[in-house]
Design a protein around this motif. Structure first.
Motif, PDB file in Angstrom:
ATOM      1  N   LYS A 145       0.891  -1.166  -0.053  1.00 55.18           N
ATOM      2  CA  LYS A 145       0.121   0.043  -0.042  1.00 55.18           C
ATOM      3  C   LYS A 145       1.172   1.271   0.067  1.00 55.18           C
ATOM      4  CE  LYS A 145      -3.857  -2.249   2.343  1.00 55.18           C
ATOM      5  NZ  LYS A 145      -4.938  -2.207   3.601  1.00 55.18           N
ATOM      6  N   ARG A 146       0.110   2.278  -0.210  1.00 53.60           N
ATOM      7  CA  ARG A 146       0.996   3.702  -0.348  1.00 53.60           C
ATOM      8  C   ARG A 146       1.461   4.047   1.072  1.00 53.60           C
ATOM      9  NH1 ARG A 146      -1.696   9.574  -2.375  1.00 53.60           N
ATOM     10  NH2 ARG A 146       0.250  10.607  -2.198  1.00 53.60           N
ATOM     11  N   SER A 147       0.723   3.648   2.043  1.00 54.62           N
ATOM     12  CA  SER A 147       1.298   4.123   3.390  1.00 54.62           C
ATOM     13  C   SER A 147       2.420   3.352   3.687  1.00 54.62           C
ATOM     14  CB  SER A 147       0.226   4.024   4.390  1.00 54.62           C
ATOM     15  OG  SER A 147      -0.232   2.489   4.623  1.00 54.62           O
ATOM     16  N   GLY A 148       2.489   1.998   3.231  1.00 57.55           N
ATOM     17  CA  GLY A 148       3.520   1.249   3.611  1.00 57.55           C
ATOM     18  C   GLY A 148       4.944   1.745   2.804  1.00 57.55           C
ATOM     19  N   ARG A 149       4.710   2.165   1.335  1.00 57.96           N
ATOM     20  CA  ARG A 149       5.706   2.625   0.704  1.00 57.96           C
ATOM     21  C   ARG A 149       6.251   3.960   1.303  1.00 57.96           C
ATOM     22  NH1 ARG A 149       2.300   1.470  -3.380  1.00 57.96           N
ATOM     23  NH2 ARG A 149       2.022   3.953  -3.873  1.00 57.96           N
ATOM     24  N   VAL A 150       5.407   4.853   2.023  1.00 62.25           N
ATOM     25  CA  VAL A 150       5.731   6.006   2.470  1.00 62.25           C
ATOM     26  C   VAL A 150       6.685   5.540   3.906  1.00 62.25           C
ATOM     27  CG1 VAL A 150       5.069   8.357   3.643  1.00 62.25           C
ATOM     28  CG2 VAL A 150       4.102   7.447   1.336  1.00 62.25           C
ATOM     29  N   GLU A 151       6.310   4.905   4.519  1.00 60.20           N
ATOM     30  CA  GLU A 151       6.990   4.484   5.828  1.00 60.20           C
ATOM     31  C   GLU A 151       8.432   3.900   5.582  1.00 60.20           C
ATOM     32  OE1 GLU A 151       4.773   1.940   8.266  1.00 60.20           O
ATOM     33  OE2 GLU A 151       2.965   3.428   8.636  1.00 60.20           O
ATOM     34  N   ALA A 152       8.604   3.166   4.221  1.00 60.98           N
ATOM     35  CA  ALA A 152       9.937   2.593   4.131  1.00 60.98           C
ATOM     36  C   ALA A 152      10.698   3.560   3.388  1.00 60.98           C
ATOM     37  CB  ALA A 152       9.611   1.524   2.848  1.00 60.98           C
ATOM     38  N   VAL A 153      10.144   4.710   2.867  1.00 65.46           N
ATOM     39  CA  VAL A 153      10.982   5.895   2.355  1.00 65.46           C
ATOM     40  C   VAL A 153      11.382   6.582   3.549  1.00 65.46           C
ATOM     41  CG1 VAL A 153      11.013   8.134   0.872  1.00 65.46           C
ATOM     42  CG2 VAL A 153       9.993   5.796   0.043  1.00 65.46           C
ATOM     43  N   LEU A 154      10.395   6.826   4.451  1.00 64.36           N
ATOM     44  CA  LEU A 154      10.804   7.748   5.588  1.00 64.36           C
ATOM     45  C   LEU A 154      11.929   7.043   6.648  1.00 64.36           C
ATOM     46  CD1 LEU A 154       7.475   9.146   6.608  1.00 64.36           C
ATOM     47  CD2 LEU A 154       9.278  10.490   5.913  1.00 64.36           C
ATOM     48  N   ALA A 155      11.881   5.670   6.487  1.00 65.94           N
ATOM     49  CA  ALA A 155      12.868   4.917   7.400  1.00 65.94           C
ATOM     50  C   ALA A 155      14.334   5.030   6.750  1.00 65.94           C
ATOM     51  CB  ALA A 155      12.555   3.461   7.388  1.00 65.94           C
ATOM     52  N   GLN A 156      14.326   4.726   5.386  1.00 69.93           N
ATOM     53  CA  GLN A 156      15.562   5.208   4.671  1.00 69.93           C
ATOM     54  C   GLN A 156      16.201   6.463   4.765  1.00 69.93           C
ATOM     55  OE1 GLN A 156      15.133   4.211   0.618  1.00 69.93           O
ATOM     56  NE2 GLN A 156      14.745   1.936   1.038  1.00 69.93           N
ATOM     57  N   VAL A 157      15.296   7.585   4.912  1.00 69.22           N
ATOM     58  CA  VAL A 157      15.746   8.882   5.025  1.00 69.22           C
ATOM     59  C   VAL A 157      16.238   9.090   6.344  1.00 69.22           C
ATOM     60  CG1 VAL A 157      14.897  11.306   5.027  1.00 69.22           C
ATOM     61  CG2 VAL A 157      14.266  10.154   3.358  1.00 69.22           C
ATOM     62  N   HIS A 158      15.647   8.521   7.356  1.00 71.82           N
ATOM     63  CA  HIS A 158      16.079   8.742   8.886  1.00 71.82           C
ATOM     64  C   HIS A 158      17.433   7.929   8.774  1.00 71.82           C
ATOM     65  CE1 HIS A 158      15.645   8.952  12.865  1.00 71.82           C
ATOM     66  NE2 HIS A 158      15.863   7.766  13.184  1.00 71.82           N
ATOM     67  N   GLN A 159      17.548   6.707   8.139  1.00 68.38           N
ATOM     68  CA  GLN A 159      18.798   5.960   8.292  1.00 68.38           C
ATOM     69  C   GLN A 159      20.120   7.045   7.738  1.00 68.38           C
ATOM     70  OE1 GLN A 159      18.532   2.349   6.726  1.00 68.38           O
ATOM     71  NE2 GLN A 159      17.008   1.390   8.402  1.00 68.38           N
TER      72      GLN A 159
END
Length: 259
Positions: free
Chosen positions: A245-259
């Motif tokens: 889902k879109r919410s899952g993709r957004v959370e994955a992108v945010l996790a990469q940015v946070h790392q």
């Protein structure tokens, strides 16, 4: 005779050496009998002093054998002269022995005096140290009293300087409550207030918290929903077809940015 060998020394097997019995013939006087007074630990084993005694005994026996017989007046006079000479020699030897003993006693006496003097010096040093410590304690107590009196006098002078004209000032309640260092918030113990005296007055006293019966009543009044937690499992972020889902993709992108 048969020889034996053991694992022990002679000193462990017996205390004093064995002295066999003996028989002396009437016509002979063995020289060894002159040492009959010496025993183990008292003259035996022989040292330098014992060897000198043995030599003197031999000399005396030789002198006795050399004495002339008393068969004529000349022999009697010679015998008397020899005896007087031996007597003077004996007295000289005794005086020498007395001098040696006195020297030994004097050395022992000197050592005892030196030891007593050292002990006395140690005791005097300890007394002086204790006396000095007492003086230091008295000095510290006196300094503390002087500092306390000095602080008291300074406080009095500061209080007098605030009102050096002697005018009566009305109490400013607003100023006192505005100043958190005023006696309203922090009263001084020297004026008769002790904040730690009534600390139990501010303690929380609750029937439901301090007694077992109160705890039971408090537990019974709590709703069941509070004690029984319901945890909902999170919903999956992807569909049955494997599409995220879109919410899952957004959370994955945010996790990469946070790392």
């Amino acid at each position: 005779t048969l020889g034996t060998q053991t694992d022990y020394r002679d000193g462990e097997a017996q205390t004093d050496p064995y002295s066999p019995e003996y028989i002396v013939r009437t016509s002979s006087v063995p020289e060894i009998l002159t040492l009959a007074t010496l025993t183990w630990g008292r003259g035996l084993p022989a040292g330098q002093a014992e060897m000198e005694i043995i030599d003197r005994i031999r000399e005396k026996r030789a002198w006795e054998a050399a004495l002339p017989p008393m068969d004529s007046p000349s022999n009697v006079a010679k015998r008397l002269r020899m005896m007087e000479h031996m007597e003077r020699k004996e007295w000289a030897y005794r005086e020498e022995e007395i001098d040696k003993l006195q020297k030994v006693q004097l050395e022992v006496f000197k050592k005892l005096l030196q030891r007593r003097e050292e002990n006395q010096n140690e005791q005097d040093a300890m007394h002086l140290y204790k006396h000095w410590q007492n003086h230091l304690k008295a000095k510290e107590e006196k300094m503390k009293n002087i500092q306390r009196d000095c602080a008291l006098m300074l406080r009095k002078l500061i209080a007098k300087r605030k009102n050096f004209m002697g005018k009566l000032e009305r109490r400013d309640i607003i100023k006192e409550y505005n100043d958190f260092s005023s006696p309203v918030y922090a009263p001084l113990s020297r004026v008769g207030f002790f904040p730690d005296k009534n600390t139990g007055y501010y303690a929380v006293k609750n029937f439901y918290l301090n007694t077992f019966q109160g705890l039971c009543e408090l537990e019974g009044s709590v709703q069941a929903s509070v004690s029984q937690l319901k945890i909902k499992a999170p919903k999956p972020k992807f569909t049955t077809t494997g599409y995220i889902k879109r919410s899952g993709r957004v959370e994955a992108v945010l996790a990469q940015v946070h790392q």
